[in-house]
Design an enzyme around this catalytic site. Structure first.
Site, PDB file in Angstrom:
ATOM      1  CG  ASN A   1     -10.577   5.370  -8.473  1.00 38.57           C
ATOM      2  OD1 ASN A   1     -11.011   4.299  -8.762  1.00 38.57           O
ATOM      3  ND2 ASN A   1     -10.472   6.261  -9.383  1.00 38.57           N
TER       4      ASN A   1
ATOM      5  CB  CYS B   1      -5.004   1.825  15.497  1.00 36.44           C
ATOM      6  SG  CYS B   1      -4.370   0.515  16.529  1.00 36.44           S
TER       7      CYS B   1
ATOM      8  N   GLY C   1     -14.945   4.562 -15.986  1.00 35.83           N
ATOM      9  CA  GLY C   1     -13.814   3.818 -15.578  1.00 35.83           C
ATOM     10  C   GLY C   1     -13.941   2.808 -14.623  1.00 35.83           C
TER      11      GLY C   1
ATOM     12  CG  HIS D   1     -14.067   0.344  -2.583  1.00 32.43           C
ATOM     13  ND1 HIS D   1     -13.907  -0.059  -3.858  1.00 32.43           N
ATOM     14  CD2 HIS D   1     -15.104  -0.211  -2.052  1.00 32.43           C
ATOM     15  CE1 HIS D   1     -15.041  -0.836  -4.185  1.00 32.43           C
ATOM     16  NE2 HIS D   1     -15.650  -0.883  -3.015  1.00 32.43           N
TER      17      HIS D   1
ATOM     18  CB  ALA E   1     -11.903   8.502 -18.499  1.00 32.17           C
TER      19      ALA E   1
ATOM     20  CE1 TYR F   1      -4.252  -0.931  -0.090  1.00 28.89           C
ATOM     21  CE2 TYR F   1      -3.434  -2.965   1.224  1.00 28.89           C
ATOM     22  CZ  TYR F   1      -4.160  -2.380   0.215  1.00 28.89           C
ATOM     23  OH  TYR F   1      -5.744  -3.162  -0.116  1.00 28.89           O
TER      24      TYR F   1
HETATM   25  P1  OAD Z   1     -11.152  -2.351 -12.526  1.00 28.56           P
HETATM   26  O1  OAD Z   1      -9.867  -2.522 -12.316  1.00 28.56           O
HETATM   27  O2  OAD Z   1     -12.162  -3.498 -12.000  1.00 28.56           O
HETATM   28  O3  OAD Z   1     -11.778  -1.902 -13.710  1.00 28.56           O
HETATM   29  C1  OAD Z   1     -11.296  -0.772 -14.542  1.00 28.56           C
HETATM   30  C2  OAD Z   1     -12.208  -0.132 -15.621  1.00 28.56           C
HETATM   31  O4  OAD Z   1     -11.474   0.802 -16.167  1.00 28.56           O
HETATM   32  C3  OAD Z   1     -12.305  -1.524 -16.426  1.00 28.56           C
HETATM   33  O5  OAD Z   1     -13.543  -1.722 -17.126  1.00 28.56           O
HETATM   34  C4  OAD Z   1     -11.513  -0.828 -17.723  1.00 28.56           C
HETATM   35  O6  OAD Z   1     -11.891  -1.080 -18.902  1.00 28.56           O
HETATM   36  C5  OAD Z   1     -11.536   0.452 -17.408  1.00 28.56           C
HETATM   37  N1  OAD Z   1     -10.622   1.562 -18.079  1.00 28.56           N
HETATM   38  C6  OAD Z   1      -9.421   1.389 -18.284  1.00 28.56           C
HETATM   39  N2  OAD Z   1      -8.643   2.381 -18.723  1.00 28.56           N
HETATM   40  C7  OAD Z   1      -9.626   3.252 -18.831  1.00 28.56           C
HETATM   41  C8  OAD Z   1      -9.641   4.852 -19.274  1.00 28.56           C
HETATM   42  N3  OAD Z   1      -8.443   5.131 -19.561  1.00 28.56           N
HETATM   43  N4  OAD Z   1     -10.537   5.189 -19.243  1.00 28.56           N
HETATM   44  C9  OAD Z   1     -11.828   5.040 -18.916  1.00 28.56           C
HETATM   45  N5  OAD Z   1     -11.968   3.612 -18.416  1.00 28.56           N
HETATM   46  C10 OAD Z   1     -10.824   2.979 -18.445  1.00 28.56           C
HETATM   47  O7  OAD Z   1     -11.568  -0.950 -11.278  1.00 28.56           O
HETATM   48  P2  OAD Z   1     -12.958  -0.678 -10.698  1.00 28.56           P
HETATM   49  O8  OAD Z   1     -13.892  -0.788 -11.385  1.00 28.56           O
HETATM   50  O9  OAD Z   1     -12.355   0.632  -9.804  1.00 28.56           O
HETATM   51  O10 OAD Z   1     -12.048  -2.743  -4.729  1.00 28.56           O
HETATM   52  O11 OAD Z   1     -12.849  -1.668  -9.534  1.00 28.56           O
HETATM   53  C11 OAD Z   1     -13.648  -1.666  -8.596  1.00 28.56           C
HETATM   54  C12 OAD Z   1     -13.021  -2.324  -7.104  1.00 28.56           C
HETATM   55  O12 OAD Z   1     -12.605  -3.491  -7.418  1.00 28.56           O
HETATM   56  C13 OAD Z   1     -12.055  -1.516  -6.516  1.00 28.56           C
HETATM   57  O13 OAD Z   1     -12.288  -0.264  -5.924  1.00 28.56           O
HETATM   58  C14 OAD Z   1     -11.412  -2.312  -5.783  1.00 28.56           C
HETATM   59  C15 OAD Z   1     -11.384  -3.554  -6.754  1.00 28.56           C
HETATM   60  O14 OAD Z   1     -11.184  -4.811  -6.341  1.00 28.56           O
HETATM   61  C16 OAD Z   1     -11.583  -2.718  -3.540  1.00 28.56           C
HETATM   62  O15 OAD Z   1     -10.413  -2.421  -3.438  1.00 28.56           O
HETATM   63  C17 OAD Z   1     -12.464  -3.109  -2.715  1.00 28.56           C
END
Ligand code: OAD
Length: 254
Positions: free
Chosen positions: A102, A127, A195, A119, A239, A67
């Protein structure tokens, strides 16, 4: 890029909008999306295996080190045109709520206020034992650059190990943030997903709730997602390109 006229008019006329972002909104800032393969020091690991309480209890130094490495990358990155377009959109809409999955702070650094982090955040550790927030210094954690293991700091109140302020797999979302996100979603007329793969629940429930409540659901994503069949308008593109163009098309006089 061409946009449907009813998308542009829905945007112009909307009183309440929710913008729901995921890792894709930060991709063009150089922050890898969650499902991208990890690289460099971290290529032998899977994000899903590091982002759990079990992993932290088993190997706290490994999880904290990961992290901190991510926090270092975020601190070295800058907001991109998608973050800035969302700031500009907020100035146009009477009530816009920004909900992000994010854990970076790029929305805030672009100028968005009152961001709902469902998230959690890399910047608000606490802690693990007593929950006391832990204040990080302003300096980037450069020691995370070349080291995989970093001992988490100790809580100044009880001496327990400090954990990242993010939601791990299997954990509940922060209740206040989730309640605000749900309330805004239930009352918006337009819900804009930018995204996100929309795979991780309960956050991924929000666009479905909006659709059920008859909001116009819009997606900006270069790739197919679980939401393709749910959205009224699917803007296929990056995006950082599509968002500024969408605003320019909706408000061409700017
Ligand atoms: P993901 O990594 O699952 O998905 C990212 C998305 O962004 C995909 O649909 C890609 O197609 C899209 N993408 C990539 N580049 C892009 C760009 N330049 N413009 C627009 N879209 C683009 O990420 P999240 O959907 O954020 O949870 O995932 C949701 C959650 O899953 C996260 O917050 C995390 C993860 O597991 C936790 O940590 C609890």
């Amino acid at each position: 890029m061409e946009f449907a006229e009813d998308l542009l008019s829905a945007l112009r006329e909307a009183e309440r909008v929710v913008v729901f972002t995921g890792a894709g909104v930060s991709a063009e800032s150089g922050i890898p999306t969650f499902r991208d393969a990890l690289t460099g020091l971290w290529e032998q690991y899977k994000a899903e295996e590091l982002a759990t309480e079990e992993a932290f209890l088993r190997e706290p130094d490994l999880v904290w080190g990961w992290y901190e490495w991510r926090r270092l990358r975020v601190m070295r990155a800058n907001p991109n045109p998608a973050h800035r377009a969302i700031v500009a959109l907020a100035r146009r809409i009477p009530k816009m709520t920004l909900v992000t999955q994010n854990v970076d702070d790029l929305h805030e650094r672009a100028g968005s206020a009152d961001v709902i982090h469902v998230h959690g955040s890399l910047f608000h550790p606490r802690c693990h034992a007593c929950g006391q927030p832990f204040a990080l210094g302003d300096e980037p954690p450069v020691e995370a650059e070349g080291a995989r293991w970093l001992a988490p700091p100790r809580c100044r109140q009880c001496g327990g190990p400090v954990r990242p302020g993010v939601v791990w797999f299997g954990e509940l979302l922060p209740e206040d943030q989730w309640d605000r996100a749900t309330e805004a979603t239930e009352n918006c007329s337009l819900f804009l997903c930018v995204g996100t793969s929309s795979l991780v629940y309960p956050a991924a429930q929000l666009p479905h709730t909006a659709a059920y409540r008859q909001a116009t659901v819009v997606q900006v994503n270069p790739h197919p997602t679980a939401l393709d069949k749910v959205v009224r308008h699917n803007v296929v593109g990056l995006a950082g390109e599509a968002m500024p163009q969408l605003l320019a098309a909706a408000w061409p006089e700017d």
